[in-house]
Design an enzyme around this catalytic site. Structure first.
Site, PDB file in Angstrom:
ATOM      1  N   TYR A 147     -68.485 -50.190   9.715  1.00 12.68           N
ATOM      2  CA  TYR A 147     -67.868 -49.556  10.893  1.00 12.68           C
ATOM      3  C   TYR A 147     -68.445 -50.178  12.157  1.00 12.68           C
ATOM      4  O   TYR A 147     -67.716 -50.547  13.082  1.00 12.68           O
ATOM      5  CB  TYR A 147     -68.109 -48.043  10.884  1.00 12.68           C
ATOM      6  CG  TYR A 147     -67.619 -47.376  12.155  1.00 12.68           C
ATOM      7  CD1 TYR A 147     -66.250 -47.222  12.390  1.00 12.68           C
ATOM      8  CD2 TYR A 147     -68.514 -46.941  13.133  1.00 12.68           C
ATOM      9  CE1 TYR A 147     -65.795 -46.645  13.572  1.00 12.68           C
ATOM     10  CE2 TYR A 147     -68.059 -46.364  14.309  1.00 12.68           C
ATOM     11  CZ  TYR A 147     -66.702 -46.208  14.519  1.00 12.68           C
ATOM     12  OH  TYR A 147     -66.244 -45.650  15.690  1.00 12.68           O
TER      13      TYR A 147
ATOM     14  N   SER B 161     -67.474 -48.327  20.774  1.00 13.32           N
ATOM     15  CA  SER B 161     -68.398 -47.303  20.307  1.00 13.32           C
ATOM     16  C   SER B 161     -69.834 -47.705  20.616  1.00 13.32           C
ATOM     17  O   SER B 161     -70.146 -48.904  20.711  1.00 13.32           O
ATOM     18  CB  SER B 161     -68.252 -47.132  18.792  1.00 13.32           C
ATOM     19  OG  SER B 161     -69.237 -46.255  18.290  1.00 13.32           O
TER      20      SER B 161
HETATM   21  N1  LIG Z   1     -65.576 -39.282  17.630  1.00 13.91           N
HETATM   22  C1  LIG Z   1     -66.613 -40.100  17.723  1.00 13.91           C
HETATM   23  O1  LIG Z   1     -67.785 -39.696  17.522  1.00 13.91           O
HETATM   24  C2  LIG Z   1     -66.392 -41.521  18.168  1.00 13.91           C
HETATM   25  C3  LIG Z   1     -67.487 -42.207  18.720  1.00 13.91           C
HETATM   26  C4  LIG Z   1     -67.305 -43.520  19.146  1.00 13.91           C
HETATM   27  C5  LIG Z   1     -66.069 -44.119  19.029  1.00 13.91           C
HETATM   28  N2  LIG Z   1     -65.027 -43.440  18.480  1.00 13.91           N
HETATM   29  C6  LIG Z   1     -63.742 -44.133  18.380  1.00 13.91           C
HETATM   30  O2  LIG Z   1     -62.779 -43.396  19.105  1.00 13.91           O
HETATM   31  C7  LIG Z   1     -61.474 -43.694  18.591  1.00 13.91           C
HETATM   32  C8  LIG Z   1     -60.698 -42.382  18.441  1.00 13.91           C
HETATM   33  O3  LIG Z   1     -61.359 -41.565  17.496  1.00 13.91           O
HETATM   34  P1  LIG Z   1     -61.447 -39.987  17.623  1.00 13.91           P
HETATM   35  O4  LIG Z   1     -62.872 -39.640  17.762  1.00 13.91           O
HETATM   36  O5  LIG Z   1     -60.477 -39.480  18.616  1.00 13.91           O
HETATM   37  O6  LIG Z   1     -61.030 -39.598  16.133  1.00 13.91           O
HETATM   38  P2  LIG Z   1     -59.811 -38.753  15.523  1.00 13.91           P
HETATM   39  O7  LIG Z   1     -59.716 -37.431  16.194  1.00 13.91           O
HETATM   40  O8  LIG Z   1     -60.004 -38.824  14.057  1.00 13.91           O
HETATM   41  O9  LIG Z   1     -58.549 -39.630  15.949  1.00 13.91           O
HETATM   42  C9  LIG Z   1     -58.267 -40.879  15.364  1.00 13.91           C
HETATM   43  C10 LIG Z   1     -56.843 -41.270  15.728  1.00 13.91           C
HETATM   44  O10 LIG Z   1     -56.573 -42.570  15.176  1.00 13.91           O
HETATM   45  C11 LIG Z   1     -55.310 -42.499  14.535  1.00 13.91           C
HETATM   46  N3  LIG Z   1     -55.207 -43.480  13.461  1.00 13.91           N
HETATM   47  C12 LIG Z   1     -56.053 -43.670  12.418  1.00 13.91           C
HETATM   48  N4  LIG Z   1     -55.557 -44.634  11.597  1.00 13.91           N
HETATM   49  C13 LIG Z   1     -54.391 -45.040  12.165  1.00 13.91           C
HETATM   50  C14 LIG Z   1     -53.405 -45.998  11.789  1.00 13.91           C
HETATM   51  N5  LIG Z   1     -53.516 -46.748  10.680  1.00 13.91           N
HETATM   52  N6  LIG Z   1     -52.326 -46.149  12.584  1.00 13.91           N
HETATM   53  C15 LIG Z   1     -52.189 -45.405  13.704  1.00 13.91           C
HETATM   54  N7  LIG Z   1     -53.078 -44.496  14.107  1.00 13.91           N
HETATM   55  C16 LIG Z   1     -54.164 -44.315  13.336  1.00 13.91           C
HETATM   56  C17 LIG Z   1     -55.183 -41.065  14.034  1.00 13.91           C
HETATM   57  O11 LIG Z   1     -53.818 -40.697  13.920  1.00 13.91           O
HETATM   58  P3  LIG Z   1     -52.983 -40.524  12.566  1.00 13.91           P
HETATM   59  O12 LIG Z   1     -53.923 -40.067  11.498  1.00 13.91           O
HETATM   60  O13 LIG Z   1     -51.943 -39.520  12.947  1.00 13.91           O
HETATM   61  O14 LIG Z   1     -52.402 -41.884  12.310  1.00 13.91           O
HETATM   62  C18 LIG Z   1     -55.807 -40.301  15.186  1.00 13.91           C
HETATM   63  O15 LIG Z   1     -54.855 -40.057  16.187  1.00 13.91           O
HETATM   64  C19 LIG Z   1     -61.696 -44.473  17.294  1.00 13.91           C
HETATM   65  O16 LIG Z   1     -61.465 -45.842  17.528  1.00 13.91           O
HETATM   66  C20 LIG Z   1     -63.161 -44.248  16.977  1.00 13.91           C
HETATM   67  O17 LIG Z   1     -63.722 -45.315  16.250  1.00 13.91           O
HETATM   68  C21 LIG Z   1     -65.162 -42.144  18.061  1.00 13.91           C
END
Ligand SMILES: NC(=O)c1ccc[n+]([C@@H]2O[C@H](COP(=O)([O-])OP(=O)(O)OC[C@H]3O[C@@H](n4cnc5c(N)ncnc54)[C@H](OP(=O)(O)O)[C@@H]3O)[C@@H](O)[C@H]2O)c1
Length: 245
Positions: free
Chosen positions: A157, A144
């Site tokens: 975080y 991130s």
């Molecule tokens: N969106 C942003 O602004 C942003 C920016 C920078 C980095 N990121 C990073 O990008 C990555 C993906 O996030 P996203 O933006 O796609 O968010 P999202 O739409 O909320 O997706 C998060 C995913 O992680 C899974 N997850 C959460 N806890 C879990 C667990 N204990 N075991 C297995 N799976 C788990 C969720 O699936 P289930 O709930 O079905 O388990 C979901 O598929 C994360 O690492 C986040 O920190 C996001």
């Protein structure tokens, strides 16, 4: 199966039920990979698998997995290799944020981030390395912007993502001679269900304002396709991200 740069390769994607992980699964399938879908919400994973099979004739495997459970993560990796013969690409994407200010953060929120964003990444990396050494494969980590710059809004975080980057680069030093590629992809805000304070990023930002999950997925696929060289790190932000520094 779609013919493409990743034909006959097998990819595991954690957090494949939503956002960046779901889009990554889609792009890797489009590029020809067999895709192993992991997250906790099984029904969602089956929907994604059905989409990939219909759109790309992809071979998929759904493995409901909580990345905080080390045995479940080991079983996920073993199941992927057992189903498809080997393992070429592992995308450590599952992650979450909870709370904000350190002085009022509950221990529960702290542990949720640590357990998922750091322990889960360690469990996946440890389980995947033996297979990736055999295939000369790729480990791709979703970091991130918060792991590249201080994040006053949520230091815990941010620290999990600084940890992830430090871990990934150090693992790269350990497995590079074994022909394992290691990439960190650092998005800034991405329009997904990712929830900072009760509002998802998709609700917070209008289309075009920040990065789309499909753009991050393309960056991950690009990294997965580099061989014998590799992308060490790739940061993906909206163009005005640094203007306030
Ligand atoms: N969106 C942003 O602004 C942003 C920016 C920078 C980095 N990121 C990073 O990008 C990555 C993906 O996030 P996203 O933006 O796609 O968010 P999202 O739409 O909320 O997706 C998060 C995913 O992680 C899974 N997850 C959460 N806890 C879990 C667990 N204990 N075991 C297995 N799976 C788990 C969720 O699936 P289930 O709930 O079905 O388990 C979901 O598929 C994360 O690492 C986040 O920190 C996001």
């Amino acid at each position: 199966m779609t013919e493409g740069p990743l034909s006959a390769q097998t990819a595991v994607v954690t957090g494949a039920s939503s956002g960046i992980g779901r889009e990554t699964a889609r792009v890797l399938a489009r590029e020809g990979a067999n895709v192993v879908l992991a997250a906790r919400r099984e029904e969602r994973l089956h929907e994604v698998a059905d989409d990939l099979e219909a759109a790309h004739d992809a071979e998929t495997l759904v493995v409901p997995t909580d990345v905080r459970d080390e045995d479940a993560v080991a079983d996920l990796v073993d199941a992927a290799a057992a189903q498809f013969g080997d393992l070429d690409v592992v995308v450590a994407n599952a992650g979450l944020a909870r709370g904000s200010d350190v002085e009022s953060m509950t221990s529960e929120a702290y542990r949720a981030m640590q357990d998922t964003n750091t322990d889960g990444v360690f469990f996946l990396t440890r389980a995947a390395i033996p297979y990736l050494k055999e295939s000369g494969g790729h480990l791709i980590y979703v970091g991130s912007y918060a792991g590249e710059y201080p994040r006053p809004y949520n230091p815990v975080y941010a620290a999990t993502k600084w940890w992830l980057r430090g871990f990934a680069k150090s693992v790269s030093g350990q497995v590079g001679e074994d022909d394992v590629g290691v990439t960190v992809v650092n998005p800034a805000a991405v329009r997904t269900e990712f929830d900072l304070d009760g509002t998802s990023q998709a609700e917070r930002f209008a289309p075009g304002e920040v990065v789309e999950p499909a753009e991050v997925a393309e960056a991950i696929a690009f990294a997965a396709e580099q061989s014998p060289s590799m992308v060490h790190e790739l940061s993906l932000y909206e163009r005005d991200k640094l203007t306030g520094l």
